[in-house]
Design an enzyme around this catalytic site. Structure first.
Site, PDB file in Angstrom:
ATOM      1  CG  ASP A 117      -1.720   1.269   1.400  1.00 49.53           C
ATOM      2  OD1 ASP A 117      -1.713   2.108   0.471  1.00 49.53           O
ATOM      3  OD2 ASP A 117      -2.334   1.448   2.475  1.00 49.53           O
ATOM      4  CD  GLU A 139      -4.846   3.808  -2.637  1.00 48.99           C
ATOM      5  OE1 GLU A 139      -5.712   4.598  -2.202  1.00 48.99           O
ATOM      6  OE2 GLU A 139      -3.658   4.141  -2.804  1.00 48.99           O
ATOM      7  CE  LYS A 178      -1.326   7.176  -3.570  1.00 50.57           C
ATOM      8  NZ  LYS A 178      -1.946   6.249  -2.598  1.00 50.57           N
ATOM      9  CG  ASP A 199      -9.403   4.117   0.326  1.00 50.10           C
ATOM     10  OD1 ASP A 199      -8.889   4.537   1.386  1.00 50.10           O
ATOM     11  OD2 ASP A 199      -8.730   3.747  -0.657  1.00 50.10           O
TER      12      ASP A 199
END
Length: 569
Positions: free
Chosen positions: A6, A145, A68, A168
């Site tokens: 992850d 994800e 990211k 999420d």
């Protein structure tokens, strides 16, 4: 050995499918969470994880975080004498996770499943693959994800038919997916998201509110906070945000120029300040429900994933939207990594997962630019023709027929885009293919445009000219903002020359970084007292005597606790 990773905005984790179950892999400090931070030490050595995060406040110009969010772009971050792309910074985090896994497993790790936000673009996905390559990993698959979180939850009961939604909310991105589980098959029905909405945005709201409501902005009279000051204030805002998970009120405080500024924050006020962010959470949920043709009342379960879902305001929002309390049986920080490990087990064809089948969907529409008739013999270009609609089950192949609109044109040009807007100018350009055709009157030459999108997110466009059956193919492997293979090779060589802090010594380096951060918070005798212990600890490290180093580590840790630094450990 295939591991699941992850790769998060704030924290990253690794896990593996072993002995019939998903298991998290601890890092060198014994923690499952590795901060997604990279920094340069004073001697030019690269630090990753907790050691780097501890230097965010003391050396912000030498530390990078939240990179990211810029994957798939050409943005560069200056650390010391070098500039790094987001892929390179991400690769250093991945390499640290890889090394931790190899030590824990006792074997070489060369393959990985890496999770990405469901709404990551084509360029962002390719940049993530490049990051894995730079870290020495063969990326077997990129896994969405929320799909990973669903695997982690769904694997507990594959016999029961159920419809569920994964909500999420991570540090930097928000995704929602709707899935259906039946007879061992886990089918993603729809997905949606926002790549620039996460827990860090709630922290930013608190920082801005504190500056204006504590009187600090007025006292500063237009001057800007330094990088170190801003990072310290963000750390205080993060602490306050977490405090509201356990109590209805908290107090933010900050020292500037010998003056303390404070502000009382309640949960109700926090909800009010973040209302614009909460409203942004609703839009992807509504789109996913609409695309899946499922009503909220038809869902059996709502699953929370991502550390930011610990905020009470998020959990209350989910309860109001779906009319039920969401499921939190798994740690939201760990669910995605555990799901990635399940996918690794599926890839390895583990016997315990022999009856589980996983399907996924294309997160966005893929199409071409066309001209549409807006009047007699009058055409307007720049219109979008979707060929693969968003939320189509992958792998998928679709075809559309196009014809020429100009007399005697000698060339056909096909521009490929991704997105949902009616005009291609508002979508993302992926590539183009141009080739010669027979010179004939308008409408007499046509072509079939076939898009094929595979489970790894690679798009192939094949154009067949009719009636000659001449074929032309474009594989979308490079995008603006994504490194070419030549650039990857060059960057790989440059990264190999960097000094990476030894894993077996990272615990001591992390403690020094945390002590430096605490030193900046203290004043007077306490500050001097800590400085003496830091110097003593550093001297022992230079002696390289293991038993003395352990004792010195314990002593410095105790001193930091006594000085109120337990929150830094």
């Amino acid at each position: 050995m295939i591991i699941g990773i992850d790769l998060g905005t704030t924290n990253s984790l690794a896990a593996v499918w072993r002995d019939g179950k998903a298991q998290l892999i601890p890092n060198a400090l014994g923690s499952f969470l590795t901060p997604s931070c990279v920094g340069m030490d004073d001697d030019g050595t690269v630090l990753t994880g907790e050691a780097a995060r501890a230097r965010l406040q003391t050396h912000p110009h030498m530390t990078a975080a939240m990179f990211k969010r810029y994957m798939g772009s050409e943005r560069e971050t200056q650390l010391g004498a070098r500039k790094f792309r987001p892929e390179e910074l991400s690769s250093m985090v991945l390499r640290a996770l890889k090394e931790d896994a190899e030590v824990w497993l006792g074997e070489k790790v060369e393959e990985a499943i890496i999770t990405v936000p469901a709404y990551f673009s084509d360029a962002q996905r390719k940049a993530t693959r490049v990051a894995g390559q730079l870290a020495g990993l063969r990326v077997e698959r990129l896994l969405n994800e929320p799909t990973a979180a669903a695997l982690a939850y769904g694997i507990q009961d594959t016999k029961r038919e159920t419809k569920f939604l994964v909500f999420d909310l991570g540090g930097g991105t928000f995704d929602v997916s709707i899935l259906e589980l039946f007879e061992g098959v886990m089918e993603v029905r729809a997905t949606a998201g926002d790549n620039f909405l996460g827990g860090e945005d709630f922290v930013t709201v608190l920082v801005d509110a504190f500056l204006s409501r504590s009187g600090m902005a007025k006292a500063m009279d237009g001057t800007e906070l330094t990088g170190t000051q801003r990072q310290r204030l963000r750390a205080e805002a993060e602490r306050a945000k977490r405090a509201l998970s356990d109590s209805l009120t908290t107090r933010m405080a900050y020292q500037l120029g010998g003056q303390e500024y404070s502000w009382e924050l309640t949960e109700d006020l926090f909800v009010l300040l973040c209302d614009h962010l909460v409203q942004r959470l609703r839009t992807p949920v509504e789109r996913a429900l609409r695309d899946a043709t499922i009503k909220a009342s038809e869902l059996d379960t709502v699953v929370l994933a991502g550390g930011a879902t610990r905020m009470p305001l998020v959990r209350k929002l989910a309860a109001r939207m779906f009319g039920r309390f969401p499921s939190i049986s798994l740690d939201p920080d760990q669910a995605i990594a555990l799901g990635a490990a399940v996918q690794a087990g599926l890839m390895a064809r583990d016997a315990a997962l022999s009856e589980v089948v996983m399907t996924d969907v294309a997160p966005y529409s893929l199409g071409i630019s066309v001209a549409r008739e807006i009047g007699p013999n009058k055409y307007e270009g720049g219109h979008y023709l979707p060929i693969i609609e968003r939320n189509s089950t992958v792998p998928v192949s679709r075809v559309e027929n196009i014809t020429t609109i100009n007399d005697y044109q000698k060339e056909l040009v096909v521009h490929v885009y991704q997105g949902e807007s009616r005009r291609v100018s508002d979508n993302v350009f992926l590539g183009k293919l141009n080739f010669p055709i027979e010179s004939k009157r308008a409408g007499e030459v046509s072509a079939d445009v076939r898009f094929t999108y595979d489970i790894s997110g690679v798009l192939e466009a094949e154009i067949t000219v009719l009636p000659t059956q001449e074929k032309h193919t474009l594989v979308i492997t490079e995008n603006a903002g994504v490194m070419t293979q030549a650039e990857v090779a060059k960057r790989l060589a440059e990264l190999s020359e960097l000094k990476i802090h030894p894993r077996d010594k990272i615990e001591n380096r992390t403690l020094v970084a945390q002590a430096d951060r605490l030193y900046e918070q203290l004043l007077g005798h306490e500050r001097e007292y800590l400085a003496q212990h830091i110097a003593a600890f550093t001297a022992v490290l230079n002696s390289q005597q293991p038993s003395a180093m352990r004792r010195a580590h314990e002593t410095l840790t105790q001193v930091m606790r006594e000085l109120g630094g337990s929150s830094f450990l």
